[in-house]
Design a protein around this motif. Structure first.
Motif, PDB file in Angstrom:
ATOM      1  N   THR A 158       0.836  -1.203   0.000  1.00  0.00           N
ATOM      2  CA  THR A 158       0.000   0.000   0.000  1.00  0.00           C
ATOM      3  C   THR A 158       0.868   1.250   0.000  1.00  0.00           C
ATOM      4  O   THR A 158       1.846   1.347   0.755  1.00  0.00           O
ATOM      5  N   TRP A 159       0.478   2.212  -0.830  1.00  0.00           N
ATOM      6  CA  TRP A 159       1.201   3.478  -0.965  1.00  0.00           C
ATOM      7  C   TRP A 159       0.235   4.628  -0.746  1.00  0.00           C
ATOM      8  O   TRP A 159      -0.819   4.703  -1.381  1.00  0.00           O
ATOM      9  N   ASN A 160       0.593   5.506   0.186  1.00  0.00           N
ATOM     10  CA  ASN A 160      -0.246   6.664   0.501  1.00  0.00           C
ATOM     11  C   ASN A 160       0.139   7.854  -0.369  1.00  0.00           C
ATOM     12  O   ASN A 160       1.327   8.150  -0.546  1.00  0.00           O
ATOM     13  N   LEU A 161      -0.873   8.520  -0.896  1.00  0.00           N
ATOM     14  CA  LEU A 161      -0.621   9.716  -1.694  1.00  0.00           C
ATOM     15  C   LEU A 161       0.086  10.764  -0.845  1.00  0.00           C
ATOM     16  O   LEU A 161      -0.295  11.010   0.312  1.00  0.00           O
ATOM     17  N   VAL A 162       1.136  11.365  -1.387  1.00  0.00           N
ATOM     18  CA  VAL A 162       1.836  12.436  -0.669  1.00  0.00           C
ATOM     19  C   VAL A 162       0.834  13.550  -0.361  1.00  0.00           C
ATOM     20  O   VAL A 162       0.092  13.979  -1.238  1.00  0.00           O
ATOM     21  N   LEU A 231      -8.430  10.973  -3.248  1.00  0.00           N
ATOM     22  CA  LEU A 231      -7.585   9.781  -3.316  1.00  0.00           C
ATOM     23  C   LEU A 231      -6.696   9.720  -2.086  1.00  0.00           C
ATOM     24  O   LEU A 231      -5.931  10.644  -1.811  1.00  0.00           O
ATOM     25  N   GLN A 232      -6.783   8.620  -1.342  1.00  0.00           N
ATOM     26  CA  GLN A 232      -5.989   8.448  -0.129  1.00  0.00           C
ATOM     27  C   GLN A 232      -4.770   7.555  -0.365  1.00  0.00           C
ATOM     28  O   GLN A 232      -3.661   7.874   0.052  1.00  0.00           O
ATOM     29  N   SER A 233      -4.963   6.445  -1.058  1.00  0.00           N
ATOM     30  CA  SER A 233      -3.866   5.496  -1.255  1.00  0.00           C
ATOM     31  C   SER A 233      -4.192   4.552  -2.395  1.00  0.00           C
ATOM     32  O   SER A 233      -5.340   4.467  -2.862  1.00  0.00           O
ATOM     33  N   VAL A 234      -3.167   3.811  -2.835  1.00  0.00           N
ATOM     34  CA  VAL A 234      -3.364   2.714  -3.784  1.00  0.00           C
ATOM     35  C   VAL A 234      -2.614   1.499  -3.255  1.00  0.00           C
ATOM     36  O   VAL A 234      -1.555   1.631  -2.634  1.00  0.00           O
ATOM     37  N   THR A 235      -3.177   0.325  -3.516  1.00  0.00           N
ATOM     38  CA  THR A 235      -2.550  -0.926  -3.103  1.00  0.00           C
ATOM     39  C   THR A 235      -2.323  -1.799  -4.318  1.00  0.00           C
ATOM     40  O   THR A 235      -3.265  -2.088  -5.073  1.00  0.00           O
ATOM     41  N   PHE A 236      -1.058  -2.188  -4.520  1.00  0.00           N
ATOM     42  CA  PHE A 236      -0.711  -3.130  -5.584  1.00  0.00           C
ATOM     43  C   PHE A 236      -0.686  -4.523  -4.961  1.00  0.00           C
ATOM     44  O   PHE A 236       0.203  -4.845  -4.169  1.00  0.00           O
ATOM     45  N   TYR A 330       7.903   4.321 -13.413  1.00  0.00           N
ATOM     46  CA  TYR A 330       7.909   4.475 -11.966  1.00  0.00           C
ATOM     47  C   TYR A 330       9.342   4.474 -11.459  1.00  0.00           C
ATOM     48  O   TYR A 330      10.254   3.941 -12.100  1.00  0.00           O
ATOM     49  N   GLY A 331       9.536   5.109 -10.300  1.00  0.00           N
ATOM     50  CA  GLY A 331      10.865   5.163  -9.702  1.00  0.00           C
ATOM     51  C   GLY A 331      10.764   5.581  -8.249  1.00  0.00           C
ATOM     52  O   GLY A 331       9.709   6.015  -7.769  1.00  0.00           O
ATOM     53  N   PHE A 332      11.876   5.457  -7.521  1.00  0.00           N
ATOM     54  CA  PHE A 332      11.917   5.741  -6.095  1.00  0.00           C
ATOM     55  C   PHE A 332      13.020   6.753  -5.818  1.00  0.00           C
ATOM     56  O   PHE A 332      14.076   6.741  -6.467  1.00  0.00           O
ATOM     57  N   ASP A 333      12.781   7.625  -4.830  1.00  0.00           N
ATOM     58  CA  ASP A 333      13.857   8.517  -4.412  1.00  0.00           C
ATOM     59  C   ASP A 333      14.607   7.891  -3.236  1.00  0.00           C
ATOM     60  O   ASP A 333      14.307   6.763  -2.825  1.00  0.00           O
ATOM     61  N   ASP A 334      15.569   8.608  -2.690  1.00  0.00           N
ATOM     62  CA  ASP A 334      16.397   8.058  -1.609  1.00  0.00           C
ATOM     63  C   ASP A 334      15.609   7.765  -0.347  1.00  0.00           C
ATOM     64  O   ASP A 334      16.046   6.960   0.501  1.00  0.00           O
ATOM     65  N   ASN A 335      14.444   8.412  -0.187  1.00  0.00           N
ATOM     66  CA  ASN A 335      13.621   8.195   1.006  1.00  0.00           C
ATOM     67  C   ASN A 335      12.534   7.144   0.786  1.00  0.00           C
ATOM     68  O   ASN A 335      11.680   6.933   1.653  1.00  0.00           O
ATOM     69  N   GLY A 336      12.559   6.511  -0.377  1.00  0.00           N
ATOM     70  CA  GLY A 336      11.573   5.474  -0.654  1.00  0.00           C
ATOM     71  C   GLY A 336      10.282   5.984  -1.257  1.00  0.00           C
ATOM     72  O   GLY A 336       9.338   5.207  -1.452  1.00  0.00           O
ATOM     73  N   MET A 337      10.198   7.294  -1.566  1.00  0.00           N
ATOM     74  CA  MET A 337       8.985   7.818  -2.184  1.00  0.00           C
ATOM     75  C   MET A 337       8.849   7.270  -3.598  1.00  0.00           C
ATOM     76  O   MET A 337       9.814   7.202  -4.356  1.00  0.00           O
ATOM     77  N   LEU A 338       7.646   6.872  -3.953  1.00  0.00           N
ATOM     78  CA  LEU A 338       7.360   6.307  -5.261  1.00  0.00           C
ATOM     79  C   LEU A 338       6.712   7.361  -6.153  1.00  0.00           C
ATOM     80  O   LEU A 338       5.765   8.035  -5.745  1.00  0.00           O
ATOM     81  N   THR A 339       7.225   7.492  -7.369  1.00  0.00           N
ATOM     82  CA  THR A 339       6.611   8.358  -8.372  1.00  0.00           C
ATOM     83  C   THR A 339       6.174   7.502  -9.546  1.00  0.00           C
ATOM     84  O   THR A 339       6.977   6.751 -10.118  1.00  0.00           O
ATOM     85  N   VAL A 340       4.896   7.568  -9.883  1.00  0.00           N
ATOM     86  CA  VAL A 340       4.343   6.870 -11.035  1.00  0.00           C
ATOM     87  C   VAL A 340       3.904   7.927 -12.035  1.00  0.00           C
ATOM     88  O   VAL A 340       3.150   8.838 -11.686  1.00  0.00           O
ATOM     89  N   SER A 341       4.384   7.823 -13.263  1.00  0.00           N
ATOM     90  CA  SER A 341       4.079   8.873 -14.239  1.00  0.00           C
ATOM     91  C   SER A 341       3.923   8.301 -15.638  1.00  0.00           C
ATOM     92  O   SER A 341       4.417   7.209 -15.947  1.00  0.00           O
ATOM     93  N   MET A 342       3.230   9.062 -16.461  1.00  0.00           N
ATOM     94  CA  MET A 342       3.161   8.731 -17.889  1.00  0.00           C
ATOM     95  C   MET A 342       4.196   9.586 -18.596  1.00  0.00           C
ATOM     96  O   MET A 342       4.123  10.810 -18.596  1.00  0.00           O
ATOM     97  N   GLY A 343       5.190   8.906 -19.162  1.00  0.00           N
ATOM     98  CA  GLY A 343       6.296   9.604 -19.790  1.00  0.00           C
ATOM     99  C   GLY A 343       6.059   9.867 -21.261  1.00  0.00           C
ATOM    100  O   GLY A 343       5.102   9.385 -21.868  1.00  0.00           O
ATOM    101  N   PHE A 404       3.867   9.023  -4.114  1.00  0.00           N
ATOM    102  CA  PHE A 404       3.334   8.223  -3.008  1.00  0.00           C
ATOM    103  C   PHE A 404       4.451   7.922  -1.998  1.00  0.00           C
ATOM    104  O   PHE A 404       5.608   7.760  -2.373  1.00  0.00           O
ATOM    105  N   ASN A 405       4.048   7.815  -0.743  1.00  0.00           N
ATOM    106  CA  ASN A 405       4.932   7.340   0.313  1.00  0.00           C
ATOM    107  C   ASN A 405       4.515   5.926   0.716  1.00  0.00           C
ATOM    108  O   ASN A 405       3.317   5.604   0.719  1.00  0.00           O
ATOM    109  N   PRO A 406       5.476   5.067   1.067  1.00  0.00           N
ATOM    110  CA  PRO A 406       5.085   3.720   1.519  1.00  0.00           C
ATOM    111  C   PRO A 406       4.283   3.795   2.807  1.00  0.00           C
ATOM    112  O   PRO A 406       4.680   4.481   3.756  1.00  0.00           O
ATOM    113  N   ALA A 407       3.151   3.126   2.847  1.00  0.00           N
ATOM    114  CA  ALA A 407       2.293   3.187   4.036  1.00  0.00           C
ATOM    115  C   ALA A 407       3.000   2.634   5.249  1.00  0.00           C
ATOM    116  O   ALA A 407       2.765   3.095   6.375  1.00  0.00           O
TER     117      ALA A 407
END
Length: 410
Positions: A158-162, A231-236, A330-343, A404-407
């Motif tokens: 589960t990932w919570n929307l920033v 939108l609160q979160s998404v779960t894969f 999709y990708g992650f930063d150093d703090n584990g934040m997830l970014t999902v985008s249409m490139g 998104f941040n990891p829940a």
């Protein structure tokens, strides 16, 4: 002679006995000719009842084929989507049943069900997933239940929307919406009479996403704020489903969170890219149930009329993605934040092409500028909108998505 008759009588009884035993060992089977064929949820003569986990699936096709009534191959695919096929003038199929697989073949062992049909069950392990299935077939109907488990990947969970920062925090840099727009041409915005400010494309876009342009007065909210309220979160999930925790737009002031139905959005990860699959029939059914909220005389209706032909002209580019999976980066930063985008290499490129075509249409641009002028918050930026065609035509990179941040880390 009596001995001969007794011998013949015993032989006849033995033959009858063994014949009866043989009949018991080989129960009557339904003719495969009555059950072979392709089943869909819309075919009344060969009706398909398909569930994925607990979710009823529509828009799929299952072909049953048996030569001997003892084993069969069952092929799962997406059925033809009549709406998209009609709009594009070409055959467009819905996504397959298993995320990431346009076609899935199950080799099953059949168990006779009386003289009318067969049942079957088993598992299929391949492609880093396990499919457990059970079903039955008889003349006119095939029932199939599948439960799918994928190997965990780096998105699983589960990932919570920033969250949207407070409006009065000028130092905030992280927002729910990720936007990257790079162009060789910059915007010039008149902040005060005689004083123009030079802005990068991304700066203006992010500024627009953060300005309170939705609603009126103190109740006005930014696009980021509105997104945080719905939108609160998404779960894969390991079952291939994407479940969103969302609230209706009517409950912005006090969100009431609920989970989206399973099966509506599915996903898989291939070659470092996220592929998203939509149950188009379900989404279209929900969309058709909605009603327009445009008031009489609202120029938004006129703007939509101008936009629609361009949007429909690009449906041929979008339809294959709906069938084969919408590619997202999709990708992650150093703090584990997830970014999902249409490139720009995927759906973002299609969106960029649509924007270029729209903004180079004088009527569309004029209507958009007029809308901005009528919004007190955005009126000072109305003239900057006239520069959009030049900036878009010189775009070198374009991507938009969500952060998104990891829940588990909150």
């Amino acid at each position: 002679m009596k001995k001969n008759w007794l011998t013949l009588f015993a032989l006849a009884c033995s033959v009858a006995l063994f014949t009866a035993c043989s009949d018991d060992d080989e129960p009557a089977r339904a003719s495969v000719d009555t059950v072979n064929g392709t089943y869909t949820s819309t075919d009344t003569e060969k009706q398909l009842a398909l569930t994925y986990g607990d979710a009823v699936m529509t828009g799929k096709s299952v072909t049953f084929n048996s030569a001997d009534g003892q084993s069969a191959t069952i092929t799962l695919t997406g059925a033809q989507n009549s709406l998209l096929s009609g709009l594009t003038g070409q055959t467009v199929n819905n996504p397959g049943v298993i995320p990431g697989e346009a076609s899935t073949t199950l080799n099953v062992t059949l168990v006779p069900q009386g003289e009318t049909g067969y049942t079957f069950s088993g598992t299929d392990d391949s492609n880093d997933r396990t499919v457990a299935y059970t079903g039955s077939v008889e003349a006119g109907k095939l029932t199939l239940d599948v439960d799918v488990t994928f190997a965990s990947n780096e998105l699983t969970g589960t990932w919570n929307l920033v969250p949207t920062p407070p409006a009065d925090d000028p130092s905030a840099t992280l927002y729910p919406i990720y936007a990257n727009w790079e162009s060789d041409v910059k915007f010039f915005v008149e902040v005060y009479p005689g004083w123009n400010m030079e802005l990068e494309a991304s700066q203006l876009l992010n500024l627009a996403l953060r300005m309170p342009i939705i609603g009126e007065g103190d109740a006005a909210q930014s696009v980021n704020q509105m997104l945080s309220a719905v939108l609160q979160s998404v779960t894969f999930g390991t079952d291939g489903n994407v479940i969103a925790s969302y609230s209706d737009a009517a409950d912005v002031a006090s969100p009431s969170w609920q989970n989206s139905p399973a099966g509506m959005v599915q996903y898989c990860v291939k070659n470092g890219q996220l592929l998203v699959y939509l149950d188009i029939d379900k989404i279209m059914a929900l969309a058709s149930g909605g009603t327009s909220t445009l008031a009489d005389g609202d120029s938004s209706g006129d703007l939509l009329t101008l936009l629609l032909p361009t949007l429909l002209s690009h449906i041929g580019e979008i339809a294959p993605m709906l069938s084969q999976g919408i590619p997202l980066d999709y990708g992650f930063d150093d703090n584990g934040m997830l970014t999902v985008s249409m490139g720009q290499d995927g759906l973002g490129g299609v969106v960029l092409g649509i924007l270029k075509e729209l903004m180079n249409n004088e009527a569309v641009l004029a209507a958009l500028v007029e809308q901005a002028k009528n919004n007190p918050t955005f009126a000072s930026y109305a003239d900057a909108l006239t520069q959009i065609p030049d900036v878009l035509n010189s775009t070198t990179n374009f991507a938009i998505g969500l952060n998104f941040n990891p829940a588990s880390a909150e």
